[in-house]
Design a protein around this motif. Structure first.
Motif, short mmCIF file in Angstrom:
data_model
loop_
_atom_site.label_atom_id
_atom_site.label_comp_id
_atom_site.label_asym_id
_atom_site.label_seq_id
_atom_site.Cartn_x
_atom_site.Cartn_y
_atom_site.Cartn_z
N PRO A 1 16.67 1.47 4.83
CA PRO A 1 17.28 0.49 3.64
C PRO A 1 16.85 -0.93 4.31
N SER A 2 16.30 -1.17 5.41
CA SER A 2 15.94 -2.52 5.83
C SER A 2 14.76 -2.92 5.12
N ILE A 3 14.03 -2.00 4.22
CA ILE A 3 12.80 -2.41 3.69
C ILE A 3 13.24 -2.81 2.25
N LYS A 4 12.64 -4.12 1.97
CA LYS A 4 12.76 -4.50 0.55
C LYS A 4 11.52 -4.55 -0.24
N ARG A 5 11.14 -4.07 -1.31
CA ARG A 5 9.68 -4.15 -2.05
C ARG A 5 9.96 -5.10 -3.05
N PHE A 6 8.79 -5.65 -3.38
CA PHE A 6 8.43 -6.54 -4.35
C PHE A 6 6.99 -6.33 -4.97
N TYR A 7 7.05 -6.48 -6.43
CA TYR A 7 5.80 -6.33 -7.21
C TYR A 7 5.62 -7.56 -7.41
N GLY A 8 4.22 -8.24 -6.75
CA GLY A 8 4.03 -9.67 -7.03
C GLY A 8 2.69 -10.17 -6.38
N ASP A 9 2.31 -11.25 -6.30
CA ASP A 9 1.07 -11.86 -5.48
C ASP A 9 1.53 -12.42 -4.08
N LYS B 1 -1.32 -10.50 -10.37
CA LYS B 1 -0.64 -9.08 -10.24
C LYS B 1 -1.73 -8.23 -11.13
N ASN B 2 -1.81 -6.85 -10.60
CA ASN B 2 -2.49 -5.96 -11.58
C ASN B 2 -1.52 -4.95 -12.17
N LYS B 3 -1.64 -4.98 -13.51
CA LYS B 3 -0.65 -4.13 -14.07
C LYS B 3 -1.33 -2.48 -14.16
N GLY C 1 0.71 -1.16 -0.12
CA GLY C 1 0.14 0.01 0.10
C GLY C 1 1.07 1.27 -0.14
N SER C 2 0.69 1.96 0.98
CA SER C 2 1.46 3.51 1.35
C SER C 2 2.81 3.25 1.69
N ALA C 3 3.01 1.91 2.17
CA ALA C 3 4.12 1.54 3.05
C ALA C 3 4.41 2.00 4.32
N GLY D 1 12.89 -2.16 14.02
CA GLY D 1 14.19 -3.00 13.89
C GLY D 1 14.12 -4.16 13.02
N ALA D 2 12.92 -4.43 12.14
CA ALA D 2 12.80 -5.49 11.44
C ALA D 2 13.36 -5.37 10.07
N GLN D 3 13.47 -6.60 9.41
CA GLN D 3 14.17 -6.45 8.19
C GLN D 3 12.80 -6.69 7.47
N VAL D 4 12.21 -5.75 6.59
CA VAL D 4 10.90 -5.94 5.99
C VAL D 4 10.88 -6.32 4.47
N PHE D 5 10.20 -7.63 4.15
CA PHE D 5 10.04 -7.95 2.69
C PHE D 5 8.53 -7.74 2.34
N THR D 6 8.32 -6.76 1.69
CA THR D 6 6.94 -6.44 1.28
C THR D 6 6.60 -6.50 -0.15
N ILE D 7 5.18 -6.96 -0.27
CA ILE D 7 4.84 -7.49 -1.45
C ILE D 7 3.42 -6.61 -1.71
N GLU D 8 3.53 -6.02 -3.14
CA GLU D 8 2.32 -5.17 -3.47
C GLU D 8 2.07 -5.88 -4.89
N ARG D 9 0.58 -5.95 -4.87
CA ARG D 9 0.18 -6.65 -6.31
C ARG D 9 -0.14 -5.29 -7.38
N GLN D 10 -0.41 -4.22 -7.01
CA GLN D 10 -1.01 -3.08 -7.63
C GLN D 10 0.47 -2.30 -8.46
N ARG D 11 0.77 -2.52 -9.73
CA ARG D 11 1.75 -1.82 -10.24
C ARG D 11 1.71 -0.47 -9.86
N ALA D 12 0.73 0.25 -9.90
CA ALA D 12 0.93 1.73 -9.61
C ALA D 12 1.26 2.11 -8.33
N LEU D 13 0.94 1.35 -7.39
CA LEU D 13 1.19 1.79 -6.17
C LEU D 13 2.78 1.15 -5.76
N TYR D 14 3.14 0.11 -6.45
CA TYR D 14 4.30 -0.23 -6.24
C TYR D 14 5.34 0.93 -6.64
#
Ligand code: SAH
Length: 221
Positions: A134-142, A219-221, A96-98, A108-121
């Protein structure tokens, strides 16, 4: 929507944030570390400029693509249920908005976050505040598939209403790990905290009624 040129974090914003933290405490959030993280992340940075003056009310807001940034209470509650420890590997479904990602990273977490909406990603990629973490890693996917190549995770959080608990998410949880997921349909969900015991058995606690946008497949393009 998310701002690339950040507004000021004025005394007024800080004061409203402190009031929000007190509201969350009054509503039952007990973990002072979670409250400190909410106090540290300027929620108004994550909202459209039109909402700046009400950013610290305990309510959800529309972001891009008919999605929402959750109520602060929901963010605080899900975060508290996760019992985040420093360096925990946390998988989040629904960037979402992150905002939630930043609260987790603040703890202090290492965050791996996934978003399915390309526009939001793509939008979050232009949002300069996120570079603070920098401990947040973002992914576009389901999110139904989780992130097998980064598994296992200490914690998993789903920030959209899921019709059922996806197997991939319990499989990618470490023994001793916690999955927090709202399960239900468009008329509402139950917040479940699922713990994976050392023998891999799953135990679920029902923690009440919530109302999220749906977790959708693909996923949503
Ligand atoms: N954590 C967010 C809340 C976002 S609302 C925040 O702090 O702002 C839920 C988000 O989940 C939406 O952005 C929606 O697009 C996303 N979503 C729904 N189904 C998904 C799926 N299968 N995989 C990944 N993201 C999904």
């Amino acid at each position: 929507m998310l701002q690339s040129n950040l507004p000021e974090d004025s005394y007024l914003h800080k004061g409203r944030r402190a009031q929000l933290v007190q509201t969350l405490r009054d509503k039952g959030i007990r973990d002072e570390r979670v409250l400190a993280a909410i106090n540290a992340v300027p929620r108004h940075f994550f909202l459209d400029t039109a909402f700046q003056h009400i950013a610290y009310e305990n309510r959800a807001f529309q972001i891009l693509a008919q999605q929402t940034i959750s109520h602060p209470f929901t963010v605080a509650y899900q975060t508290e249920l996760l019992e985040i420890k420093k360096f925990d590997k946390v998988l989040e479904i629904g960037t979402g908005s992150a905002y939630q990602s930043c609260v987790l990273a603040e703890l202090g977490a290492q965050v791996f976050t996934i978003e399915r909406q390309r526009a939001l990603y793509d939008h979050v990629g232009k949002f300069s505040y996120i570079r603070k973490y920098p401990s947040i890693k973002r992914f576009y996917g389901d999110g139904y598939a989780g992130l097998p190549s980064y598994a296992p995770f200490d914690k998993v959080i789903v920030t959209a209403g899921a019709p059922y608990v996806p197997d991939a998410l319990t499989q990618q949880l470490k023994p001793g790990g916690i999955l927090v997921i709202p399960v239900g349909d468009s008329s509402g969900q139950r917040m479940l905290r699922i713990t994976k015991e050392i023998d891999h058995k799953l135990k679920a606690d029902d923690l009440g009624a919530f109302d999220f946008v749906p977790m959708l497949e693909g996923k949503n393009k």
